[in-house]
Design a protein around this motif. Structure first.
Motif, PDB file in Angstrom:
ATOM      1  N   CYS A 133       1.099  -1.193   0.001  1.00 46.32           N
ATOM      2  CA  CYS A 133      -0.010  -0.051   0.045  1.00 46.32           C
ATOM      3  C   CYS A 133       0.912   1.396  -0.073  1.00 46.32           C
ATOM      4  O   CYS A 133       1.818   1.340   0.857  1.00 46.32           O
ATOM      5  N   ASP A 134       0.492   2.276  -0.699  1.00 47.27           N
ATOM      6  CA  ASP A 134       1.241   3.460  -0.645  1.00 47.27           C
ATOM      7  C   ASP A 134       0.381   4.559   0.178  1.00 47.27           C
ATOM      8  O   ASP A 134      -0.840   4.602  -0.101  1.00 47.27           O
ATOM      9  N   LEU A 135       1.291   5.062   0.948  1.00 49.46           N
ATOM     10  CA  LEU A 135       0.761   5.945   1.845  1.00 49.46           C
ATOM     11  C   LEU A 135       0.844   7.347   1.371  1.00 49.46           C
ATOM     12  O   LEU A 135       2.022   7.611   0.887  1.00 49.46           O
ATOM     13  N   GLU A 136      -0.017   8.320   1.707  1.00 51.76           N
ATOM     14  CA  GLU A 136       0.253   9.683   1.388  1.00 51.76           C
ATOM     15  C   GLU A 136       0.081  10.684   2.694  1.00 51.76           C
ATOM     16  O   GLU A 136      -0.660  10.507   3.595  1.00 51.76           O
ATOM     17  N   CYS A 137       1.484  11.001   2.922  1.00 47.09           N
ATOM     18  CA  CYS A 137       1.629  11.810   4.182  1.00 47.09           C
ATOM     19  C   CYS A 137       1.340  13.357   4.048  1.00 47.09           C
ATOM     20  O   CYS A 137       2.036  13.951   3.309  1.00 47.09           O
ATOM     21  N   VAL A 138       0.290  13.864   4.751  1.00 48.84           N
ATOM     22  CA  VAL A 138      -0.046  15.327   4.556  1.00 48.84           C
ATOM     23  C   VAL A 138       0.484  16.163   5.547  1.00 48.84           C
ATOM     24  O   VAL A 138       0.705  15.770   6.803  1.00 48.84           O
ATOM     25  N   PRO A 139       1.075  17.443   5.486  1.00 52.46           N
ATOM     26  CA  PRO A 139       1.638  18.288   6.422  1.00 52.46           C
ATOM     27  C   PRO A 139       0.815  18.756   7.479  1.00 52.46           C
ATOM     28  O   PRO A 139       1.161  18.982   8.475  1.00 52.46           O
ATOM     29  N   ASP A 140      -0.283  19.201   7.073  1.00 53.38           N
ATOM     30  CA  ASP A 140      -1.104  20.105   8.305  1.00 53.38           C
ATOM     31  C   ASP A 140      -2.706  19.726   8.017  1.00 53.38           C
ATOM     32  O   ASP A 140      -2.967  18.730   7.225  1.00 53.38           O
ATOM     33  N   ILE A 141      -3.522  20.076   8.785  1.00 51.41           N
ATOM     34  CA  ILE A 141      -4.927  20.019   8.721  1.00 51.41           C
ATOM     35  C   ILE A 141      -5.644  20.335   7.668  1.00 51.41           C
ATOM     36  O   ILE A 141      -6.698  19.688   7.307  1.00 51.41           O
ATOM     37  N   ALA A 142      -5.168  21.681   6.919  1.00 54.22           N
ATOM     38  CA  ALA A 142      -5.680  21.766   5.589  1.00 54.22           C
ATOM     39  C   ALA A 142      -5.691  20.924   4.498  1.00 54.22           C
ATOM     40  O   ALA A 142      -6.549  20.685   4.003  1.00 54.22           O
ATOM     41  N   ALA A 143      -4.362  20.328   4.444  1.00 55.43           N
ATOM     42  CA  ALA A 143      -4.379  19.086   3.582  1.00 55.43           C
ATOM     43  C   ALA A 143      -4.987  18.063   3.837  1.00 55.43           C
ATOM     44  O   ALA A 143      -5.556  17.294   2.917  1.00 55.43           O
ATOM     45  N   THR A 144      -5.350  17.696   4.983  1.00 55.86           N
ATOM     46  CA  THR A 144      -6.178  16.490   5.685  1.00 55.86           C
ATOM     47  C   THR A 144      -7.442  16.988   5.143  1.00 55.86           C
ATOM     48  O   THR A 144      -8.193  15.787   4.598  1.00 55.86           O
ATOM     49  N   ARG A 145      -7.933  17.957   5.333  1.00 55.85           N
ATOM     50  CA  ARG A 145      -9.277  18.332   4.842  1.00 55.85           C
ATOM     51  C   ARG A 145      -9.732  18.021   3.583  1.00 55.85           C
ATOM     52  O   ARG A 145     -10.653  17.457   3.290  1.00 55.85           O
ATOM     53  N   SER A 146      -8.740  18.474   2.488  1.00 60.93           N
ATOM     54  CA  SER A 146      -8.766  18.161   0.995  1.00 60.93           C
ATOM     55  C   SER A 146      -8.880  16.747   0.608  1.00 60.93           C
ATOM     56  O   SER A 146      -9.657  16.332  -0.333  1.00 60.93           O
ATOM     57  N   SER A 147      -8.244  16.093   1.540  1.00 65.30           N
ATOM     58  CA  SER A 147      -8.339  14.440   1.030  1.00 65.30           C
ATOM     59  C   SER A 147      -8.856  13.598   2.104  1.00 65.30           C
ATOM     60  O   SER A 147      -9.013  12.147   2.183  1.00 65.30           O
TER      61      SER A 147
END
Length: 363
Positions: free
Chosen positions: A19-33
């Motif tokens: 599985c390929d994981l995508e690490c997001v930097p902050d809560i704004a990037a978390t909200r978009s995905s």
């Protein structure tokens, strides 16, 4: 995730699951995905940020922590509606399976497994297993054909795929654990018919039999993908064959047909002759009457006499018991002395001009 040790452990588990994981930097990037991601993995700090941002509830949200998990993490799980709290390293196998399921996107229905083995040598079990796989894709179903017979010639020879690129059992570096069905589709030889796909995992006519855990992992991968899994088993059930046999939904034993005279069906009526009484018959056969023997005509003027009248001049039979003499004892006969005229003298040659009397016409 902000906990670096936990992030390293999760990345290793994701690599093991393919599985390929995508690490997001902050809560704004978390909200978009947040709504489009297949699964979301959070630690304690990022779970608190998601709770403050009031993100909507969704499925497949997992909170990870070291063992034991703090009480505050359970409170955050309730706030954001997490599906499960995982305490590593104890929950690592479960997380690997969850990531593999998220990658493979399991089918709506679980596939079925069929085990095929021969009742004797040359019965045609491998041919029947290959025919099942081809029939499955002709009907529009995905199939996975697994060769579990190390002494066989290989199912790739049966299907004519011995020259196709792809891995065989000796090339599979698989011992235990979980394997993704998508990885099998990319690494193994395949046959397609329309939208249906037949994936083949064959032997290579060399090397030892596959490990039981490897056979179980491949079989379960095909079932999770909703495919029909067909296992060609040897007549001698080793550990790898037992692993497939215990997980099969149906076992087919192939035996050769024996040609010969078919037995007479029991239900067919039996025609009896008119002069024979059938068994268990209520009517008995009429007795056979002796017909009188015809007599020759007598000359005119001869006295008539009963046909069975006794002759008065014949002596009457005696009713007294006659005694028979006792048999004499037989003594062995002494052997005859050798004849002085042995060997016999050969006859003199006959004259060819002398007439012969061995035929009646010359006598």
């Amino acid at each position: 995730m902000e906990h670096e040790d936990l992030l390293d452990d999760v990345l290793k588990l994701a690599a093991a699951a393919g599985c390929d994981l995508e690490c997001v930097p902050d809560i704004a990037a978390t909200r978009s995905s947040w709504a489009t991601a297949t699964a979301v993995i959070l630690d304690a700090s990022t779970a608190a940020q998601c709770a403050q941002a009031a993100l909507p509830r969704r499925d497949a949200v997992f909170l990870v922590s070291t063992d034991p998990a703090p009480r505050t993490l359970w409170e955050r799980a309730v706030e954001i509606g997490a599906e499960r709290v995982l305490e590593l390293p104890g929950a690592e196998p479960w997380l690997v399976n969850a990531l593999a399921d998220a990658t493979d996107a399991p089918a709506l229905t679980t596939g079925r497994a069929v085990a095929v083995l021969g009742g004797r040598g040359g019965a045609g079990a491998s041919v029947f297993a290959a025919a099942l796989g081809l029939t499955a894709i002709r009907t529009g179903q995905h199939a996975l054909l697994i060769d579990c017979d190390p002494l066989g010639g290989g199912l790739d020879l049966v299907l004519g795929a011995e020259l196709e690129q792809g891995l065989r059992w000796p090339d599979m570096q698989l011992r235990a654990g979980r394997v993704a069905a998508s990885s099998l589709h990319e690494a193994l030889p395949t046959r397609t018919r329309g939208n249906a796909r037949l994936t083949l995992l064959s032997g290579a006519r060399q090397g030892a039999s596959p490990a039981p855990d490897a056979v179980a992992a491949v079989l379960e991968a095909g079932r999770r993908a909703g495919e029909t899994v067909i296992c060609d088993l040897p007549r001698t059930l080793g550990p790898s064959a037992q692993a497939a046999l215990t997980r099969a939904d149906l076992t087919v034993v192939v035996v050769p047909a024996r040609y010969g005279r078919a037995p007479r069906p029991v239900s067919s009526p039996i025609t009896w002759p008119s002069w024979v009484s059938p068994p268990n018959s209520s009517s008995a056969a009429p007795p056979l009457a002796a017909s009188p023997r015809p007599r020759s005509p007598e000359p005119p003027g001869s006295p008539s006499s009963p046909p069975c009248a006794p002759n008065p001049t014949s002596p009457k039979p005696s009713t007294a018991a006659t005694s028979r003499p006792a048999p004499k004892a037989l003594s062995p006969k002494p052997p005859a002395p050798p004849s002085p005229h042995w060997p016999p003298t050969p006859p003199a040659p006959s004259d060819p001009n002398e007439p012969r009397h061995d035929r009646p016409d010359q006598a």
